[in-house]
Design a protein around this motif. Structure first.
Motif, mmCIF file in Angstrom:
data_model
loop_
_atom_site.group_PDB
_atom_site.id
_atom_site.type_symbol
_atom_site.label_atom_id
_atom_site.label_comp_id
_atom_site.label_asym_id
_atom_site.label_seq_id
_atom_site.Cartn_x
_atom_site.Cartn_y
_atom_site.Cartn_z
ATOM 1 N N ASP A 145 0.846 -1.183 0.000
ATOM 2 C CA ASP A 145 0.000 0.000 0.000
ATOM 3 C C ASP A 145 0.885 1.237 0.000
ATOM 4 N N ILE A 146 0.805 2.059 -1.080
ATOM 5 C CA ILE A 146 1.650 3.255 -1.170
ATOM 6 C C ILE A 146 0.796 4.523 -1.207
ATOM 7 N N ASP A 147 -0.387 4.434 -0.657
ATOM 8 C CA ASP A 147 -1.278 5.579 -0.447
ATOM 9 C C ASP A 147 -0.656 6.510 0.596
ATOM 10 N N ALA A 148 -1.077 7.775 0.610
ATOM 11 C CA ALA A 148 -0.585 8.709 1.623
ATOM 12 C C ALA A 148 -1.113 8.390 3.012
ATOM 13 N N HIS A 149 -2.186 7.584 3.083
ATOM 14 C CA HIS A 149 -2.820 7.262 4.361
ATOM 15 C C HIS A 149 -2.621 5.785 4.688
ATOM 16 N N HIS A 150 -2.481 5.501 5.959
ATOM 17 C CA HIS A 150 -2.194 4.132 6.393
ATOM 18 C C HIS A 150 -3.366 3.193 6.127
ATOM 19 N N MET A 151 -3.045 1.942 5.838
ATOM 20 C CA MET A 151 -3.989 0.880 5.440
ATOM 21 C C MET A 151 -4.690 0.263 6.650
ATOM 22 N N ASP A 152 -5.314 1.071 7.506
ATOM 23 C CA ASP A 152 -5.781 0.553 8.791
ATOM 24 C C ASP A 152 -6.830 -0.546 8.663
ATOM 25 N N GLY A 153 -7.732 -0.457 7.679
ATOM 26 C CA GLY A 153 -8.746 -1.492 7.537
ATOM 27 C C GLY A 153 -8.172 -2.827 7.108
ATOM 28 N N VAL A 154 -7.223 -2.815 6.176
ATOM 29 C CA VAL A 154 -6.608 -4.058 5.721
ATOM 30 C C VAL A 154 -5.751 -4.653 6.832
ATOM 31 N N GLU A 155 -5.056 -3.831 7.571
ATOM 32 C CA GLU A 155 -4.268 -4.342 8.689
ATOM 33 C C GLU A 155 -5.169 -4.949 9.756
ATOM 34 N N HIS A 156 -6.309 -4.325 9.997
ATOM 35 C CA HIS A 156 -7.261 -4.870 10.954
ATOM 36 C C HIS A 156 -7.687 -6.283 10.551
ATOM 37 N N ALA A 157 -7.817 -6.497 9.241
ATOM 38 C CA ALA A 157 -8.290 -7.797 8.755
ATOM 39 C C ALA A 157 -7.206 -8.869 8.801
ATOM 40 N N PHE A 158 -5.954 -8.523 8.529
ATOM 41 C CA PHE A 158 -4.951 -9.553 8.242
ATOM 42 C C PHE A 158 -3.660 -9.469 9.042
ATOM 43 N N ALA A 159 -3.587 -8.611 10.047
ATOM 44 C CA ALA A 159 -2.322 -8.431 10.755
ATOM 45 C C ALA A 159 -1.799 -9.719 11.375
ATOM 46 N N ASP A 160 -2.670 -10.630 11.738
ATOM 47 C CA ASP A 160 -2.248 -11.859 12.419
ATOM 48 C C ASP A 160 -2.264 -13.082 11.510
ATOM 49 N N ASP A 161 -2.375 -12.877 10.216
ATOM 50 C CA ASP A 161 -2.459 -13.983 9.268
ATOM 51 C C ASP A 161 -1.053 -14.349 8.785
ATOM 52 N N PRO A 162 -0.557 -15.542 9.069
ATOM 53 C CA PRO A 162 0.812 -15.896 8.673
ATOM 54 C C PRO A 162 0.993 -16.041 7.168
ATOM 55 N N ASP A 163 -0.099 -16.154 6.413
ATOM 56 C CA ASP A 163 0.002 -16.262 4.966
ATOM 57 C C ASP A 163 -0.219 -14.926 4.264
ATOM 58 N N MET A 164 -0.161 -13.830 5.045
ATOM 59 C CA MET A 164 -0.270 -12.490 4.483
ATOM 60 C C MET A 164 0.999 -11.704 4.797
ATOM 61 N N LEU A 165 1.437 -10.933 3.835
ATOM 62 C CA LEU A 165 2.465 -9.915 4.040
ATOM 63 C C LEU A 165 1.815 -8.565 3.819
ATOM 64 N N LEU A 166 1.975 -7.649 4.763
ATOM 65 C CA LEU A 166 1.417 -6.304 4.646
ATOM 66 C C LEU A 166 2.556 -5.293 4.717
#
Length: 376
Positions: A165-186
């Motif tokens: 995510d290279i938006d000027a604003h942080h990806m808070d919704g996507v991080e909320h969904a996947f921060a603890d998923d070992p098969d995701m890189l954020l």
């Protein structure tokens, strides 16, 4: 699969209101500009479907989806809609297409997850609504199509997914969904001390989450360092089955809602470098509140994704599209520079690489070096 662009005419003329930052045309400009360039023949375009309510509850709560549809139908939000669901606020106002428009962006990302089952590249410029939460609208985002697109990829059998995510604003919704998923890189680069005020350097989460807040006036050379030392090494080490790139145009210097100083070259170079790193690629829009910078950047994104050459000077048909845009109510629209009409590519906006950027990049690079590679 032939690269596809997913779009819809619902965006043409649809506005969040006369004074909202999303009053400006964006997706319609991309469609007009890419067609004027000869880059969008019929076999490379597909109309975005509108996601049905049942599909949206793949992540959003049924109560929220019901409320969103009801408020659109009645054009009125009660106090519960505002307090619980964030509807009818200054940021997330009531407007005629407030359910159908985001459901179209979400439908495109859901469809993309299905179409990418066996590989390919898809651009959904109407997507990238990364602030939406399961039970509420947030930050102009009524739904979170990025999350829904990732879940659709998962339903298609795609396991390891890198979200950048290279938006000027942080990806808070996507991080909320996947921060603890070992098969995701954020991985997120965003302006520090800007809404939603999340994504600090130390916010590592439990999973593989790398937040790089950039200081005000971050330039192309500083972003190139972040790309080469953080974004690309993290994705290469993770070795994903698919990449989802949120390419918010509000990170460029000409945007009124951020204070970063990038050119669109930074976005295109990041996209080009990421494309070879996975067999499936979903490119999303995101923020962007200057109609010229958004239209030029996202049209250039499609050129990169689909293998088109970006000319130094636009043909008359494409120039006419850009000269036909207006930006009422903002000082940046009063005297647009000539290159906003005649070219897609911004001048390179380089500069000194500040010590604070070097230190933050080094901190994340060290973490990336300790990240486990793809399991055999």
């Amino acid at each position: 699969m032939t690269p596809l662009l997913l779009g819809s005419e619902i965006y043409r003329g649809s506005s969040y209101g006369p004074w909202h930052p999303l009053r400006v045309p964006r997706v319609s400009t991309v469609l007009d500009l890419t067609r004027a360039m000869g880059w969008l023949p019929p076999d490379r375009f597909r109309a975005s479907p509108r996601a049905k309510a049942a599909a949206l509850t793949l992540w959003h709560t049924p109560a929220y989806v019901t409320a969103l549809a009801r408020v659109e139908a009645t054009q009125a939000a009660c106090e519960t809609d505002k307090a619980r669901h964030g509807l009818g606020t200054i940021s997330n106002p009531v407007f005629p297409e407030m359910f159908r428009r985001p459901a179209t962006g979400a439908g495109a990302s859901l469809l993309a997850g299905e179409l990418l089952r066996d590989g390919g590249r898809i651009h959904n410029p109407g997507g990238g609504t990364h602030h939406g939460m399961p039970d509420r609208a947030s930050g102009f985002c009524y739904l979170n199509d990025a999350v829904l697109g990732i879940l659709s990829l998962r339903r298609s059998g795609v396991r390891r997914i890198a979200y950048v995510d290279i938006d000027a604003h942080h990806m808070d919704g996507v991080e909320h969904a996947f921060a603890d998923d070992p098969d995701m890189l954020l991985v997120s680069t965003h302006e520090e001390r800007r809404w939603p005020f999340t994504g600090a350097l130390g916010d590592a989460g439990v999973g593989q989450v790398f937040n790089l807040p950039l200081p005000r006036a971050a330039n192309d050379d500083e972003f190139a360092l972040a790309r080469d030392r953080v974004i690309l090494p993290a994705v290469e080490r993770f070795a994903p089955d698919a990449i989802v790139l949120q390419c918010g145009a509000d990170a460029v210097e000409d945007d009124p809602l951020s204070r970063l100083a990038l050119s669109n070259n930074a976005h295109w170079a990041c996209l080009a470098a990421l494309m070879p790193l996975a067999p499936r690629f979903l490119l999303l829009g995101g923020g962007g509140y200057n109609p010229w910078s958004v239209g030029r950047l996202w049209s250039g994104n499609w050129a990169v994704l689909s293998g088109q050459d970006i000319p130094e000077r636009l043909p008359p048909e494409a120039e006419a599209v850009l000269r036909g845009l207006r930006f009422d109510g903002n000082s940046r629209g009063r005297n647009p520079p000539e290159h906003w009409f005649t070219t897609l590519r911004d001048p390179w906006r380089g500069g000194p690489v500040r010590a604070e950027v070097v230190d933050r990049v080094a901190h994340l690079a060290a973490r990336i070096g300790r990240m486990p590679g793809r399991p055999v």
